[in-house]
Motif scaffolding. Structure first.
Motif, PDB file in Angstrom:
ATOM      1  N   PRO A   9      32.730 -46.281  -4.835  1.00 47.16           N
ATOM      2  CA  PRO A   9      34.160 -45.989  -4.995  1.00 47.16           C
ATOM      3  C   PRO A   9      34.440 -44.716  -5.776  1.00 47.16           C
ATOM      4  O   PRO A   9      35.459 -44.059  -5.548  1.00 47.16           O
ATOM      5  N   ASP A  10      33.540 -44.360  -6.711  1.00 46.57           N
ATOM      6  CA  ASP A  10      33.761 -43.190  -7.555  1.00 46.57           C
ATOM      7  C   ASP A  10      32.663 -42.151  -7.397  1.00 46.57           C
ATOM      8  O   ASP A  10      32.270 -41.494  -8.358  1.00 46.57           O
ATOM      9  N   GLY A  11      32.160 -41.975  -6.178  1.00 43.71           N
ATOM     10  CA  GLY A  11      31.116 -40.988  -5.941  1.00 43.71           C
ATOM     11  C   GLY A  11      29.817 -41.637  -5.519  1.00 43.71           C
ATOM     12  O   GLY A  11      29.717 -42.861  -5.404  1.00 43.71           O
ATOM     13  N   ASP A  12      28.818 -40.823  -5.284  1.00 45.29           N
ATOM     14  CA  ASP A  12      27.539 -41.327  -4.804  1.00 45.29           C
ATOM     15  C   ASP A  12      26.671 -41.863  -5.936  1.00 45.29           C
ATOM     16  O   ASP A  12      26.797 -41.443  -7.090  1.00 45.29           O
ATOM     17  N   ALA A  13      25.773 -42.785  -5.579  1.00 45.14           N
ATOM     18  CA  ALA A  13      24.802 -43.325  -6.523  1.00 45.14           C
ATOM     19  C   ALA A  13      23.431 -43.342  -5.868  1.00 45.14           C
ATOM     20  O   ALA A  13      23.298 -43.713  -4.700  1.00 45.14           O
ATOM     21  N   PHE A  63      24.347 -46.071 -13.715  1.00 41.90           N
ATOM     22  CA  PHE A  63      24.969 -45.044 -14.558  1.00 41.90           C
ATOM     23  C   PHE A  63      25.264 -43.776 -13.762  1.00 41.90           C
ATOM     24  O   PHE A  63      25.237 -42.671 -14.306  1.00 41.90           O
ATOM     25  N   HIS A  64      25.561 -43.934 -12.497  1.00 42.59           N
ATOM     26  CA  HIS A  64      25.740 -42.766 -11.629  1.00 42.59           C
ATOM     27  C   HIS A  64      26.903 -41.882 -12.048  1.00 42.59           C
ATOM     28  O   HIS A  64      26.916 -40.693 -11.729  1.00 42.59           O
ATOM     29  N   ARG A  65      27.861 -42.417 -12.763  1.00 41.81           N
ATOM     30  CA  ARG A  65      28.967 -41.580 -13.235  1.00 41.81           C
ATOM     31  C   ARG A  65      28.536 -40.629 -14.350  1.00 41.81           C
ATOM     32  O   ARG A  65      29.210 -39.638 -14.630  1.00 41.81           O
ATOM     33  N   ALA A 104      33.629 -54.225 -11.577  1.00 43.84           N
ATOM     34  CA  ALA A 104      34.365 -54.893 -10.501  1.00 43.84           C
ATOM     35  C   ALA A 104      34.504 -53.986  -9.284  1.00 43.84           C
ATOM     36  O   ALA A 104      34.644 -54.478  -8.156  1.00 43.84           O
ATOM     37  N   ARG A 105      34.452 -52.679  -9.492  1.00 42.78           N
ATOM     38  CA  ARG A 105      34.466 -51.734  -8.388  1.00 42.78           C
ATOM     39  C   ARG A 105      33.071 -51.533  -7.794  1.00 42.78           C
ATOM     40  O   ARG A 105      32.913 -51.426  -6.572  1.00 42.78           O
ATOM     41  N   ASP A 106      32.079 -51.510  -8.660  1.00 44.49           N
ATOM     42  CA  ASP A 106      30.733 -51.157  -8.227  1.00 44.49           C
ATOM     43  C   ASP A 106      29.970 -52.303  -7.575  1.00 44.49           C
ATOM     44  O   ASP A 106      29.252 -52.101  -6.583  1.00 44.49           O
ATOM     45  N   LEU A 107      30.083 -53.500  -8.121  1.00 50.02           N
ATOM     46  CA  LEU A 107      29.235 -54.592  -7.646  1.00 50.02           C
ATOM     47  C   LEU A 107      29.431 -54.915  -6.160  1.00 50.02           C
ATOM     48  O   LEU A 107      28.442 -55.089  -5.433  1.00 50.02           O
ATOM     49  N   PRO A 108      30.672 -54.978  -5.678  1.00 49.80           N
ATOM     50  CA  PRO A 108      30.812 -55.229  -4.235  1.00 49.80           C
ATOM     51  C   PRO A 108      30.170 -54.145  -3.382  1.00 49.80           C
ATOM     52  O   PRO A 108      29.614 -54.443  -2.315  1.00 49.80           O
ATOM     53  N   ALA A 109      30.207 -52.901  -3.854  1.00 51.93           N
ATOM     54  CA  ALA A 109      29.587 -51.811  -3.100  1.00 51.93           C
ATOM     55  C   ALA A 109      28.067 -51.935  -3.093  1.00 51.93           C
ATOM     56  O   ALA A 109      27.421 -51.708  -2.063  1.00 51.93           O
ATOM     57  N   TYR A 110      27.482 -52.292  -4.236  1.00 47.55           N
ATOM     58  CA  TYR A 110      26.033 -52.481  -4.279  1.00 47.55           C
ATOM     59  C   TYR A 110      25.605 -53.617  -3.346  1.00 47.55           C
ATOM     60  O   TYR A 110      24.631 -53.489  -2.585  1.00 47.55           O
TER      61      TYR A 110
END
Length: 249
Positions: A9-13, A63-65, A104-110
Protein backbone atom coordinates in the motif's frame (compact mmCIF):
# COMPACT_ATOMS: atom_id res chain seq x y z
CA UNK A 1 20.19 -12.83 -1.17
CA UNK A 2 17.62 -13.43 -3.96
CA UNK A 3 14.48 -11.46 -3.33
CA UNK A 4 11.07 -10.71 -4.77
CA UNK A 5 9.50 -7.28 -4.95
CA UNK A 6 6.05 -7.02 -3.35
CA UNK A 7 3.66 -4.21 -4.21
CA UNK A 8 2.49 -2.73 -0.92
CA UNK A 9 0.00 0.00 0.00
CA UNK A 10 2.87 2.41 0.70
CA UNK A 11 5.47 1.34 -1.86
CA UNK A 12 7.43 -1.76 -2.69
CA UNK A 13 8.88 -4.25 -0.21
CA UNK A 14 11.59 -6.85 -0.69
CA UNK A 15 10.83 -10.41 0.34
CA UNK A 16 12.74 -13.66 0.39
CA UNK A 17 10.91 -16.70 -1.00
CA UNK A 18 11.89 -20.22 0.02
CA UNK A 19 10.16 -23.13 -1.68
CA UNK A 20 9.55 -26.76 -0.90
CA UNK A 21 11.45 -29.46 -2.80
CA UNK A 22 10.41 -29.11 -6.44
CA UNK A 23 9.02 -32.60 -6.75
CA UNK A 24 6.35 -31.82 -4.18
CA UNK A 25 4.54 -29.23 -6.32
CA UNK A 26 2.61 -26.33 -4.74
CA UNK A 27 2.85 -26.39 -0.96
CA UNK A 28 1.04 -24.77 1.97
CA UNK A 29 2.20 -21.22 2.60
CA UNK A 30 3.99 -19.83 5.65
CA UNK A 31 4.56 -16.12 6.29
CA UNK A 32 7.86 -15.58 8.11
CA UNK A 33 7.85 -12.36 10.15
CA UNK A 34 11.41 -11.21 10.81
CA UNK A 35 12.94 -9.84 13.99
CA UNK A 36 14.03 -6.25 14.57
CA UNK A 37 17.45 -6.83 13.04
CA UNK A 38 15.96 -7.24 9.59
CA UNK A 39 15.92 -9.35 6.44
CA UNK A 40 19.36 -10.94 6.12
CA UNK A 41 21.15 -14.27 5.50
CA UNK A 42 20.16 -15.78 8.85
CA UNK A 43 16.49 -15.26 7.94
CA UNK A 44 17.14 -16.93 4.59
CA UNK A 45 18.67 -19.95 6.35
CA UNK A 46 15.70 -20.31 8.67
CA UNK A 47 13.15 -19.88 5.87
CA UNK A 48 14.97 -22.48 3.78
CA UNK A 49 14.85 -24.98 6.63
CA UNK A 50 11.11 -24.49 7.14
CA UNK A 51 10.52 -24.79 3.39
CA UNK A 52 12.41 -28.09 3.35
CA UNK A 53 9.61 -29.57 5.47
CA UNK A 54 7.23 -29.04 2.54
CA UNK A 55 6.14 -25.39 2.67
CA UNK A 56 6.36 -22.19 0.63
CA UNK A 57 7.84 -19.54 2.92
CA UNK A 58 7.69 -15.78 2.32
CA UNK A 59 9.83 -13.48 4.50
CA UNK A 60 9.17 -9.79 3.73
CA UNK A 61 11.20 -6.78 4.78
CA UNK A 62 8.61 -5.37 7.19
CA UNK A 63 10.74 -2.21 7.53
CA UNK A 64 10.42 -1.36 3.85
CA UNK A 65 9.38 2.21 4.63
CA UNK A 66 12.75 2.76 6.31
CA UNK A 67 15.01 1.37 3.60
CA UNK A 68 16.14 -1.73 1.79
CA UNK A 69 17.35 -4.81 3.59
CA UNK A 70 20.93 -3.95 2.63
CA UNK A 71 20.61 -0.37 3.86
CA UNK A 72 19.24 -1.48 7.23
CA UNK A 73 21.56 -4.44 7.77
CA UNK A 74 24.15 -4.42 10.56
CA UNK A 75 27.59 -3.28 9.46
CA UNK A 76 29.31 -5.27 12.22
CA UNK A 77 29.25 -8.87 13.45
CA UNK A 78 26.52 -8.96 16.09
CA UNK A 79 28.18 -11.94 17.73
CA UNK A 80 31.05 -9.72 18.88
CA UNK A 81 30.92 -8.23 22.40
CA UNK A 82 28.82 -5.08 22.48
CA UNK A 83 27.94 -5.11 18.78
CA UNK A 84 24.31 -6.14 19.17
CA UNK A 85 23.81 -3.65 21.97
CA UNK A 86 25.15 -0.87 19.74
CA UNK A 87 22.92 -1.84 16.82
CA UNK A 88 19.63 -2.31 18.63
CA UNK A 89 18.68 1.30 19.53
CA UNK A 90 18.32 2.19 15.85
CA UNK A 91 16.48 -1.04 15.15
CA UNK A 92 14.04 -0.39 17.97
CA UNK A 93 13.20 3.01 16.51
CA UNK A 94 12.07 1.19 13.37
CA UNK A 95 10.05 -1.22 15.48
CA UNK A 96 8.30 1.66 17.24
CA UNK A 97 7.52 3.21 13.86
CA UNK A 98 5.76 0.07 12.66
CA UNK A 99 2.43 0.97 14.24
CA UNK A 100 -0.73 -1.09 14.54
CA UNK A 101 -2.32 1.06 11.84
CA UNK A 102 0.53 0.38 9.42
CA UNK A 103 0.41 -3.34 10.15
CA UNK A 104 -3.30 -3.32 9.36
CA UNK A 105 -2.32 -2.08 5.91
CA UNK A 106 0.66 -4.37 5.42
CA UNK A 107 -0.48 -7.75 6.71
CA UNK A 108 -3.26 -8.32 4.17
CA UNK A 109 -0.80 -7.47 1.39
CA UNK A 110 1.81 -9.91 2.70
CA UNK A 111 -0.75 -12.69 3.04
CA UNK A 112 -2.18 -11.97 -0.41
CA UNK A 113 1.30 -12.06 -1.93
CA UNK A 114 1.98 -15.43 -0.30
CA UNK A 115 -1.31 -16.94 -1.41
CA UNK A 116 -0.96 -15.65 -4.96
CA UNK A 117 2.36 -17.38 -5.55
CA UNK A 118 2.14 -20.38 -7.91
CA UNK A 119 4.26 -22.26 -5.39
CA UNK A 120 1.55 -21.88 -2.72
CA UNK A 121 -1.33 -24.31 -2.36
CA UNK A 122 -4.66 -23.19 -0.91
CA UNK A 123 -5.83 -20.26 1.17
CA UNK A 124 -4.96 -21.64 4.60
CA UNK A 125 -1.54 -20.42 5.73
CA UNK A 126 0.72 -20.39 8.75
CA UNK A 127 2.67 -17.51 10.25
CA UNK A 128 5.87 -17.75 12.26
CA UNK A 129 7.25 -14.66 14.00
CA UNK A 130 10.42 -13.82 15.89
CA UNK A 131 10.98 -11.18 18.60
CA UNK A 132 8.72 -8.30 17.57
CA UNK A 133 7.60 -10.52 14.69
CA UNK A 134 5.74 -12.71 17.17
CA UNK A 135 3.44 -9.78 17.94
CA UNK A 136 2.80 -9.30 14.23
CA UNK A 137 2.10 -13.00 13.78
CA UNK A 138 -0.56 -12.90 16.50
CA UNK A 139 -2.18 -9.88 14.86
CA UNK A 140 -2.25 -11.69 11.53
CA UNK A 141 -4.33 -14.48 13.06
CA UNK A 142 -6.73 -11.99 14.59
CA UNK A 143 -7.26 -10.33 11.22
CA UNK A 144 -7.51 -13.35 8.93
CA UNK A 145 -9.48 -16.53 9.71
CA UNK A 146 -7.49 -18.46 7.09
CA UNK A 147 -4.36 -18.07 9.19
CA UNK A 148 -4.60 -21.52 10.77
CA UNK A 149 -1.23 -21.86 12.52
CA UNK A 150 0.88 -19.29 14.38
CA UNK A 151 4.28 -19.75 15.96
CA UNK A 152 5.77 -17.05 18.19
CA UNK A 153 9.39 -17.30 19.31
CA UNK A 154 11.13 -15.18 21.95
CA UNK A 155 8.41 -12.60 21.39
CA UNK A 156 8.26 -9.45 23.49
CA UNK A 157 5.27 -7.33 24.43
CA UNK A 158 2.63 -9.92 23.55
CA UNK A 159 0.64 -8.79 26.57
CA UNK A 160 0.45 -5.11 27.48
CA UNK A 161 -1.95 -2.80 29.31
CA UNK A 162 -2.77 -0.94 26.11
CA UNK A 163 -6.05 -1.16 24.20
CA UNK A 164 -4.17 -2.52 21.19
CA UNK A 165 -2.28 -5.27 23.04
CA UNK A 166 -1.59 -8.18 20.68
CA UNK A 167 -3.17 -10.72 23.03
CA UNK A 168 -6.54 -8.99 22.69
CA UNK A 169 -6.69 -9.97 19.02
CA UNK A 170 -6.84 -13.64 20.02
CA UNK A 171 -10.59 -13.26 20.52
CA UNK A 172 -11.07 -13.25 16.75
CA UNK A 173 -8.35 -15.77 15.86
CA UNK A 174 -9.06 -19.26 14.51
CA UNK A 175 -5.49 -20.56 14.48
CA UNK A 176 -3.60 -23.10 16.51
CA UNK A 177 -0.68 -21.51 18.37
CA UNK A 178 2.75 -22.51 19.62
CA UNK A 179 4.90 -20.14 21.66
CA UNK A 180 8.47 -20.56 22.83
CA UNK A 181 9.18 -17.65 25.18
CA UNK A 182 12.69 -16.91 26.39
CA UNK A 183 13.36 -17.53 30.06
CA UNK A 184 15.56 -14.43 30.27
CA UNK A 185 13.29 -11.80 28.75
CA UNK A 186 12.10 -8.69 30.57
CA UNK A 187 9.65 -7.97 27.74
CA UNK A 188 7.73 -11.18 28.42
CA UNK A 189 7.83 -11.93 32.17
CA UNK A 190 6.08 -14.96 33.73
CA UNK A 191 2.89 -13.05 34.46
CA UNK A 192 2.62 -12.04 30.80
CA UNK A 193 3.17 -15.64 29.68
CA UNK A 194 0.36 -16.70 32.03
CA UNK A 195 -1.95 -13.94 30.78
CA UNK A 196 -1.30 -14.98 27.19
CA UNK A 197 -2.16 -18.57 28.04
CA UNK A 198 -5.36 -17.46 29.75
CA UNK A 199 -6.39 -15.40 26.73
CA UNK A 200 -5.88 -18.37 24.41
CA UNK A 201 -7.84 -20.64 26.73
CA UNK A 202 -10.68 -18.12 26.96
CA UNK A 203 -10.81 -17.95 23.16
CA UNK A 204 -10.93 -21.75 22.95
CA UNK A 205 -7.74 -21.95 20.90
CA UNK A 206 -5.43 -24.94 20.65
CA UNK A 207 -2.14 -23.72 22.06
CA UNK A 208 1.29 -24.65 23.33
CA UNK A 209 2.68 -21.92 25.59
CA UNK A 210 6.19 -22.85 26.71
CA UNK A 211 9.25 -21.10 28.11
CA UNK A 212 12.60 -22.10 26.63
CA UNK A 213 15.91 -21.51 28.41
CA UNK A 214 17.96 -18.64 27.12
CA UNK A 215 17.79 -14.96 26.23
CA UNK A 216 15.48 -12.96 24.04
CA UNK A 217 16.65 -13.62 20.48
CA UNK A 218 17.80 -17.18 21.11
CA UNK A 219 17.12 -18.38 17.54
CA UNK A 220 19.32 -15.82 15.80
CA UNK A 221 22.65 -17.55 15.17
CA UNK A 222 24.20 -14.35 13.82
CA UNK A 223 23.94 -12.59 17.19
CA UNK A 224 25.34 -12.98 20.69
CA UNK A 225 21.88 -14.09 21.92
CA UNK A 226 21.98 -17.44 20.13
CA UNK A 227 21.14 -20.57 22.09
CA UNK A 228 21.39 -23.75 20.00
CA UNK A 229 19.29 -25.95 22.29
CA UNK A 230 16.33 -23.57 22.35
CA UNK A 231 16.66 -22.89 18.64
CA UNK A 232 16.36 -26.57 17.83
CA UNK A 233 13.49 -26.89 20.27
CA UNK A 234 11.71 -24.05 18.46
CA UNK A 235 12.16 -25.77 15.10
CA UNK A 236 10.71 -29.00 16.50
CA UNK A 237 7.70 -27.20 17.99
CA UNK A 238 7.08 -25.21 14.82
CA UNK A 239 7.32 -28.30 12.61
CA UNK A 240 4.80 -30.11 14.81
CA UNK A 241 2.43 -27.13 14.74
CA UNK A 242 2.57 -26.70 10.98
CA UNK A 243 2.24 -30.41 10.38
CA UNK A 244 -0.89 -30.73 12.52
CA UNK A 245 -2.66 -27.45 11.76
CA UNK A 246 -1.62 -26.65 8.19
CA UNK A 247 -0.20 -29.59 6.27
CA UNK A 248 -2.96 -31.88 7.47
CA UNK A 249 -5.72 -29.72 5.94
Amino acid sequence: MPTLTLTMPDGDAEAYLATAPSAAGPAPGVLFVIDAIGLRPRIEEMADRIASWGYTVLAPNVFHRDGTAAELAPSTDLREPGAREAFMPGAMERVKGLTTDLLARDLPAYLSALRSRPETAGEAVGVTGYCMGARIAVRAAGMDPDVVAVGGWHGGGLVTDGPDSPHLTLATARAAFAFGHASDDRSMPPEAVAALGAAMAEAGLAAVNEVFPGPHGYSMADTSMYDEESTERHFESLRTLLGSALAAR
